[in-house]
Design a protein around this motif. Structure first.
Motif, PDB file in Angstrom:
ATOM      1  N   ILE A  67      -3.782  -1.978   4.432  1.00 39.99           N
ATOM      2  CA  ILE A  67      -4.940  -1.567   5.217  1.00 39.99           C
ATOM      3  C   ILE A  67      -5.408  -0.246   4.617  1.00 39.99           C
ATOM      4  O   ILE A  67      -4.758   0.784   4.768  1.00 39.99           O
ATOM      5  CB  ILE A  67      -4.569  -1.411   6.699  1.00 39.99           C
ATOM      6  N   SER A  68      -6.533  -0.280   3.905  1.00 36.84           N
ATOM      7  CA  SER A  68      -6.946   0.869   3.103  1.00 36.84           C
ATOM      8  C   SER A  68      -8.219   1.515   3.644  1.00 36.84           C
ATOM      9  O   SER A  68      -9.040   0.859   4.292  1.00 36.84           O
ATOM     10  CB  SER A  68      -7.156   0.442   1.648  1.00 36.84           C
ATOM     11  N   ARG A  75       0.697   0.200   5.050  1.00 36.30           N
ATOM     12  CA  ARG A  75       1.317  -1.079   4.667  1.00 36.30           C
ATOM     13  C   ARG A  75       1.858  -1.757   5.922  1.00 36.30           C
ATOM     14  O   ARG A  75       2.795  -1.273   6.536  1.00 36.30           O
ATOM     15  CB  ARG A  75       2.433  -0.834   3.654  1.00 36.30           C
ATOM     16  N   LEU A  76       1.269  -2.873   6.253  1.00 32.13           N
ATOM     17  CA  LEU A  76       1.673  -3.640   7.434  1.00 32.13           C
ATOM     18  C   LEU A  76       2.597  -4.771   7.025  1.00 32.13           C
ATOM     19  O   LEU A  76       2.300  -5.528   6.097  1.00 32.13           O
ATOM     20  CB  LEU A  76       0.439  -4.218   8.135  1.00 32.13           C
ATOM     21  N   LEU A  77       3.724  -4.889   7.727  1.00 33.00           N
ATOM     22  CA  LEU A  77       4.630  -6.016   7.566  1.00 33.00           C
ATOM     23  C   LEU A  77       4.534  -6.873   8.811  1.00 33.00           C
ATOM     24  O   LEU A  77       4.656  -6.364   9.932  1.00 33.00           O
ATOM     25  CB  LEU A  77       6.063  -5.526   7.368  1.00 33.00           C
ATOM     26  N   ALA A 130       5.922 -10.494  14.934  1.00 28.09           N
ATOM     27  CA  ALA A 130       6.562  -9.188  14.846  1.00 28.09           C
ATOM     28  C   ALA A 130       5.860  -8.381  13.764  1.00 28.09           C
ATOM     29  O   ALA A 130       5.878  -8.761  12.588  1.00 28.09           O
ATOM     30  CB  ALA A 130       8.052  -9.333  14.517  1.00 28.09           C
ATOM     31  N   ALA A 131       5.229  -7.286  14.167  1.00 27.11           N
ATOM     32  CA  ALA A 131       4.461  -6.451  13.245  1.00 27.11           C
ATOM     33  C   ALA A 131       5.029  -5.036  13.261  1.00 27.11           C
ATOM     34  O   ALA A 131       5.489  -4.547  14.309  1.00 27.11           O
ATOM     35  CB  ALA A 131       2.984  -6.437  13.635  1.00 27.11           C
ATOM     36  N   VAL A 132       4.955  -4.357  12.117  1.00 25.44           N
ATOM     37  CA  VAL A 132       5.484  -3.001  12.034  1.00 25.44           C
ATOM     38  C   VAL A 132       4.779  -2.245  10.913  1.00 25.44           C
ATOM     39  O   VAL A 132       4.399  -2.838   9.901  1.00 25.44           O
ATOM     40  CB  VAL A 132       7.014  -3.021  11.787  1.00 25.44           C
ATOM     41  N   PHE A 133       4.578  -0.937  11.118  1.00 25.69           N
ATOM     42  CA  PHE A 133       4.128  -0.077  10.029  1.00 25.69           C
ATOM     43  C   PHE A 133       4.893   1.230  10.094  1.00 25.69           C
ATOM     44  O   PHE A 133       5.412   1.623  11.141  1.00 25.69           O
ATOM     45  CB  PHE A 133       2.606   0.156  10.075  1.00 25.69           C
ATOM     46  N   VAL A 143       0.641   6.929   7.325  1.00 22.75           N
ATOM     47  CA  VAL A 143      -0.513   7.531   7.996  1.00 22.75           C
ATOM     48  C   VAL A 143      -0.471   9.048   7.850  1.00 22.75           C
ATOM     49  O   VAL A 143      -1.439   9.680   7.414  1.00 22.75           O
ATOM     50  CB  VAL A 143      -0.544   7.155   9.490  1.00 22.75           C
ATOM     51  N   ASP A 144       0.665   9.633   8.195  1.00 23.49           N
ATOM     52  CA  ASP A 144       0.811  11.080   8.155  1.00 23.49           C
ATOM     53  C   ASP A 144       2.296  11.426   8.146  1.00 23.49           C
ATOM     54  O   ASP A 144       3.004  11.105   9.110  1.00 23.49           O
ATOM     55  CB  ASP A 144       0.132  11.714   9.373  1.00 23.49           C
TER      56      ASP A 144
END
Length: 378
Positions: A87-88, A99-101, A149-152, A157-158
């Motif tokens: 996601i840019s 980066r999304l998994l 199941a999603a994670v970043f 981000v910071d």
């Protein structure tokens, strides 16, 4: 242990004098959901932006783009499809990528609901190959129950460090002169969760109307703020979020506003530091943050040995947020009795449990979050 939160409130601090969420700044009482949405909710949201979490210089950037780097079927013994997505975005100070998994159940009819974890603990807890597994993000268990199941990782981000806001999205989007109400790192991470939500809305495998955002400790604070500002999140989960998360600040046991601002000066805006040792001067308190999530679902989890977070003050926020939920016809928790350990409360749009043990996010916690959503999402 006192039998009721009212007794605890008095015993803990004499009288906490928690602000009444239902009175507008003009002193008018809110008596209907429409009045809350049109008048009081915007006031409360603006107060949190001004005094605590900060004002973002940008919401969804015009430059936002999604690149599905990989789609791999047959993961988790054939139970899931793995997606890795970049996601840019770009701004005056450069470019960034989250980066999304994402693991999507293979056997469920699409689209499916999803749990999104805001991960502070690092890449070891989000292994795409699933060779390393962690109760912090039990992706297999989430998928097994029919959820994506999603994670970043927050560092995308910071980074969690104080460098005068030159790194991460601050360096990309901030003006050279930051005002005293400018967003801090917690605000930036919440912004990142919303950019992930932008992608999930675009993925036909995901039911964007049924996305939960979850976080633990500092990212539990983040999840609450993300859920407050972004009404697309249907379910908001705070695990051990404590000070400036779920816990009422007035009369709180454990970590104080002064301590959190001193140790983590980059988390919140500069205005928040004026309330060091002056919690009672704040025009808001954390029950009002939970109120901003209404009428969507909210779950607060605590741990018996986590006195620094103050489990009773976390529970108290749910109690004091209930009147806003009642404007919509929901009963909230349905009790003000502090529960016994590992006796989850599945209320009306509100859930709670206190786990035996230390400050952590565990398999047990996730099981309760999923059980709650299974019962209310019918």
């Amino acid at each position: 242990m006192k039998d009721s939160l009212t007794e605890y409130l008095i015993a803990a601090s004499g009288e906490r004098k928690v602000p009444d969420t239902l009175y507008t700044q003009k002193g008018e009482k809110v008596t209907a959901a429409e009045q809350w949405e049109q008048v009081r909710r915007p006031e409360v949201l603006a107060l949190f932006r001004e005094h605590v979490y900060g004002v973002n210089p940008v919401e969804r950037p015009d430059s936002l783009s999604f690149n599905i780097v990989e789609t791999k079927e047959g993961m988790m013994g054939g139970k899931a499809t793995r997606k890795q997505v970049d996601i840019s975005f770009e701004g005056p100070g450069g470019k960034g990528t989250i980066r999304l998994l994402l693991f999507v159940p293979s056997k469920q009819k699409k689209p499916v609901p999803a749990f999104l974890l805001i991960n502070k603990r690092g890449l070891d807890h989000m292994d795409p190959e699933r060779e390393k597994r962690s109760g912090y993000w039990p992706a297999e268990s989430i998928v097994e129950r029919g959820y994506a199941a999603a994670v970043f990782w927050t560092n995308d981000v910071d980074p969690d460090e104080h460098d005068e806001f030159k790194n991460g999205v601050h360096g990309i989007f901030d003006d050279k002169e930051r005002p005293s109400n400018a967003w801090g790192t917690i605000g930036a991470w919440a912004w990142g969760a919303s950019r992930v939500m932008d992608y999930l809305e675009a993925d036909s495998d995901i039911d964007a109307d049924r996305v939960a955002v979850a976080g633990h400790s500092r990212t539990g604070k983040t999840a609450l703020w993300a859920g407050a500002v972004d009404e697309r999140f249907a379910f908001v989960i705070s695990n051990d979020s404590g000070n400036t998360g779920a816990a009422i600040s007035r009369g709180k046991i454990g970590e104080t506003i002064n301590q959190i601002n001193t140790k983590f000066p980059h988390w919140f805006n500069e205005n928040y530091k004026t309330y060091n040792d002056k919690e009672f001067d704040l025009p808001i308190d954390q029950h009002m943050l939970l109120s901003l999530i209404a009428p969507r679902s909210v779950y607060v989890a605590s741990a018996t040995e986590d006195e620094w977070a103050d489990p009773k003050s976390e529970f108290l926020s749910l109690v004091y947020a209930t009147p806003v939920y009642q404007l919509y016809g929901f009963n909230g928790l349905g009790t003000n009795q502090f529960p016994q350990p590992e006796s989850p409360i599945i209320g009306d749009k509100m859930g709670h449990h206190i786990r035996i043990g230390k400050h952590n996010l565990t398999q047990y916690d996730w099981e309760q979050f999923i059980n709650f959503w299974d019962q209310i999402d019918k």
